[in-house]
Design a protein around this motif. Structure first.
Motif, short mmCIF file in Angstrom:
data_model
loop_
_atom_site.label_atom_id
_atom_site.label_comp_id
_atom_site.label_asym_id
_atom_site.label_seq_id
_atom_site.Cartn_x
_atom_site.Cartn_y
_atom_site.Cartn_z
N GLU A 204 172.64 54.48 -40.41
CA GLU A 204 171.20 54.78 -40.50
C GLU A 204 170.95 56.29 -40.56
N TRP A 205 171.67 57.03 -39.71
CA TRP A 205 171.43 58.48 -39.61
C TRP A 205 171.88 59.22 -40.86
N ILE A 206 173.07 58.91 -41.34
CA ILE A 206 173.61 59.65 -42.49
C ILE A 206 173.33 58.95 -43.81
N LEU A 207 173.82 57.73 -43.96
CA LEU A 207 173.76 57.07 -45.26
C LEU A 207 172.34 56.81 -45.72
N GLU A 208 171.42 56.63 -44.76
CA GLU A 208 170.02 56.44 -45.13
C GLU A 208 169.21 57.73 -44.92
N LYS A 290 166.89 73.40 -35.17
CA LYS A 290 167.67 72.95 -36.33
C LYS A 290 169.13 73.36 -36.11
N LEU A 291 170.00 72.37 -36.05
CA LEU A 291 171.43 72.59 -35.86
C LEU A 291 172.15 72.44 -37.19
N VAL A 292 172.93 73.46 -37.57
CA VAL A 292 173.66 73.45 -38.84
C VAL A 292 175.11 73.82 -38.57
N HIS A 293 176.04 72.98 -39.04
CA HIS A 293 177.47 73.25 -38.92
C HIS A 293 178.02 73.74 -40.26
N ILE A 318 170.79 67.04 -29.55
CA ILE A 318 170.31 66.82 -30.91
C ILE A 318 171.51 66.66 -31.84
N LEU A 319 171.26 66.19 -33.05
CA LEU A 319 172.30 66.02 -34.05
C LEU A 319 172.11 67.05 -35.15
N PRO A 320 173.16 67.38 -35.90
CA PRO A 320 173.02 68.39 -36.96
C PRO A 320 172.05 67.96 -38.05
N GLU A 321 171.22 68.90 -38.47
CA GLU A 321 170.33 68.65 -39.61
C GLU A 321 171.10 68.70 -40.92
N ASN A 322 172.17 69.51 -40.95
CA ASN A 322 172.98 69.59 -42.15
C ASN A 322 174.38 70.07 -41.81
#
Length: 711
Positions: A204-208, A290-293, A318-322
């Motif tokens: 859900e988080w990535i593929l969608e 906004k978290l970016v790796h 939080i999870l990475p935005e990108n």
């Protein structure tokens, strides 16, 4: 999300088993620094976080090979890496290390939190074991054939050929990297993170959720993993180097490096926040952050599946935005390799090219492997410098500054009416911040860098078309307007170049005197013997704000006094590039020698078999190339017992002229053999180097005369 209140930017933690090379820079650190610098210039709250990854098997292997402790290795390379980043202008807010006490505590606490929540599975499984070394073989202690692509030198954690993430037990025909033995299976207990439990969330988080805004190479690799079905992943290892497992039964085990390393982002942020008196938690737990790796493609799985699953399981992060991962950069057509010394090392570049950091930054960004693997060549590096930085950017600035000093003693002239070309040029300047920003915010750093160069091209074209060196003789008013507009372009370049060419940006700001200086606010300026009215210069920010370029009426006001011209870039000559090519060629030959495969011993013979061989010392008297052949030389050899003809296949390694007079070892009782119509009466003993060059096996002592037997 709506506009973030703050940004947390992380870069992959480099292993401290070697220095930083250009592949690391192009894949991770240059784009991350461009992004961080841009965000700061646009007034954002940024935490740019990095550090050294000081655990893991590559470090223990390096230590074993060098006969030192792992701590010796990490101390050495952490210092080299940290200084290289600083000298290269990577503007970390904090660069830490995973051996730091704050990291050990943060990683241990994270593990304990997940353990108490029941997020791990404890299992006793069979793992590869080297009986001679008396240890389990984790990750890079195992080498074998990749089950995905067939690469015979895949490691136990990853195949560097196809990028597939592996477990050591996945390898076909595994061998111990310590002893070379075939390992056995032995039972051991480990803690596993059940990735299958988080599969629905990841879908859900990535593929969608990130189908449209993540790079296709990242999305595709993650989708492939999820489509293949996620399985539990061990988060502990049987090693003595790393963070001890903080749980009952964890004696003699450490946290798996890919569990502890990304937590290093969090511990480094904590360290930074403590130094500057901030609260670290909003940078990792607030929804308006906004978290970016920034990573390379070999780290996609860990940053897009494993680490997010860890954060999700913990519950408060939080999870990475990108995760804008790049592909690989090759060097002169071959894969970069730390272990094989096939690289351009950053610390060596900084020594060989002093004060030319921006040339490498520019070349790497212009050829960055954003969508596919790319190749760095020294010739392209030279061309980027000479044809773009020198001929376009540097040429424009030099002409503007030289002419301003020549015509107006360095005083920005006051313009008159603008014509259509002037208006269009000034409007174009105002558009560039948004154009470049759009590319940066979409992680298209190559595109952004070329837009910056397009602004310099605009300046060159404007000057070439306006020809102020001609109009100064007939229309001084028009010339002032032209030079004023050109100086506005130069001022815009001074700010807009900072993310890409930070050292050049500083030089240019100094030339243009874009420094707030109260002492220069009031001055009486004379120009062309005309006394101008006392003028109070507008206070200029340093640097001029990125957004001001689009809205401010003028960037460099009339009557502002600029400095003298100095070259921003210098031409790189062929001989300088040849030194680098020669250095690589020497490394290639050294690798060939080091990695040469020695032929196995032939079948055992008796002493009587050996005594049948009659080998004598001889001297080549004459030599000539055999017609219509590439390899054969016809030799006349004095063997001490006679002078005979021997045909030898050495013509690709030696000319006929250079072998005359050579002292050689000759097998004299070999049965004669006809070669191309010539009877060869013996054999010259030779050996072959790893690069295919033949070498004579010959006696060095001049007292050894022809005909003496070798036994």
């Amino acid at each position: 999300m709506s506009k973030p209140k703050r940004y947390t930017i992380t870069t992959a933690l480099p292993y401290t088993n070697g220095p930083i090379h250009i592949g690391h820079l192009a894949g991770v650190y240059v784009p991350a620094d461009i992004y961080a610098r841009y965000l700061r210039l646009t007034g954002n709250d940024v935490a740019f976080i990095g550090g050294s990854d000081e655990h893991g098997v590559p470090i223990t292997i390096k230590a074993k090979n060098e006969g030192v402790s792992p701590q010796d290795i990490v101390d050495k390379y952490h210092a080299i890496i940290k200084k290289s980043f600083e000298d290269f202008g990577i503007t970390y807010d904090n660069y830490s290390r995973t051996s730091a006490p704050i990291h050990h505590k943060t990683a241990s606490d994270f593990f304990e939190t997940l353990d108490k929540k029941g997020e791990f599975i404890e299992e006793t499984t069979e793992q590869l074991y080297d009986a001679e070394a008396n240890q389990f073989l984790a990750d890079r202690f195992v080498i074998g054939t990749c089950p995905k692509c067939g690469n015979e030198e895949a490691y136990g954690d990853q195949c560097e050929n196809c990028g597939t993430s592996l477990n050591a037990t996945d390898l076909i025909n595994p061998k111990s990297a310590i002893t070379g033995n075939v390992p056995t299976l032995k039972k051991t207990k480990h803690w596993f993170l059940p990735l299958d439990k988080h599969e629905a969330f990841l879908k859900e988080w990535i593929l969608e959720g990130h189908k449209k805004d993540w790079k296709p190479n990242v999305y595709g690799q993650v989708k492939s993993w999820i489509d293949d079905g996620l399985r539990p992943r061990a988060v502990t290892r049987d090693l003595d180097w790393g963070i001890p497992v903080p749980a009952e039964g964890g004696e003699g085990k450490v946290l798996y490096v890919w569990f502890d390393a990304p937590i290093g982002y969090i511990s480094s942020t904590k360290e930074w926040a403590a130094h500057v008196g901030k609260d670290w938690e909003p940078y990792w737990k607030a929804k308006d952050t906004k978290l970016v790796h920034f990573i390379g493609k070999d780290n996609i799985v860990f940053h897009c599946i494993i680490f997010p699953a860890m954060l999700k399981a913990e519950g408060s992060y939080i999870l990475p935005e990108n995760v804008p991962a790049n592909e690989f950069l090759n060097l002169e057509g071959n894969k970069l390799s730390t272990s094989k010394n096939w690289a351009v090392w950053l610390h060596e570049y900084l020594e060989d090219f002093p004060d030319q950091q921006d040339v490498l930054r520019y070349a790497l960004n212009a050829n960055a492997p954003e969508t596919k693997d790319n190749d760095f060549t020294w010739k392209d590096f030279q061309a980027r410098n000479n044809n773009e930085l020198v001929a376009i950017f540097g040429n424009f600035i030099n002409r503007v500054v030289v002419l301003t000093n020549k015509y107006y003693d360095g005083i920005v002239p006051e313009p008159s009416d603008f014509d259509e070309v002037d208006e269009a040029t000034l409007a174009a300047i105002k558009a560039y911040p948004n154009v470049i920003a759009s590319s940066i915010e979409r992680y298209r750093f190559r595109e952004a860098g070329q837009e910056l160069m397009n602004l310099a091209r605009l300046g060159n074209k404007y000057l070439a078309d306006a020809e102020p060196w001609k109009t100064i003789k007939v229309d001084e008013t028009r010339t002032k307007t032209v030079m004023y507009v050109a100086l506005q372009i130069a001022s815009a370049l001074a700010t807009l170049s900072e993310p890409f060419l930070p050292f050049t940006s500083t030089k240019l700001k100094n030339i243009l005197k874009l420094r707030h200086n109260e002492e220069q606010n009031d001055e009486v300026i004379s120009n062309n013997k005309e006394t101008m009215m006392s003028h109070k210069n507008e206070s200029l920010k340093d640097p001029v704000n990125w957004d001001e370029i689009s809205i401010k009426k003028e960037l460099l006001p009339a009557y502002h006094h600029i400095g003298k011209a100095e070259l921003l870039f210098s031409k790189i000559e062929d001989k300088t590039i040849q030194v680098q090519l020669d250095k690589l060629e020497a490394r290639k030959k050294a690798n060939e020698i080091a990695n040469a495969k020695v032929e196995p011993q032939k079948d055992t013979i008796t002493f009587e078999d050996f005594t049948k061989l009659d080998m004598r010392v001889g001297t080549i008297l004459e030599a000539e190339k055999m017609p219509k052949t590439k390899k054969l030389l016809k030799l006349k050899v004095d063997t001490g017992i006679d002078i005979r003809t021997i045909v030898s296949g050495i013509a690709e390694s030696f000319s006929a002229e250079e072998v005359v007079g050579k002292r050689v070892t000759v097998l004299v009782n070999l049965a004669p053999r006809a070669l191309r119509g010539v009877e060869s009466q013996g054999m010259i003993l030779m050996t072959e180097t790893p690069d295919g060059k033949l070498v004579f096996v010959n006696p060095d002592d001049t007292k050894v005369g022809n005909g003496l037997q070798i036994s």
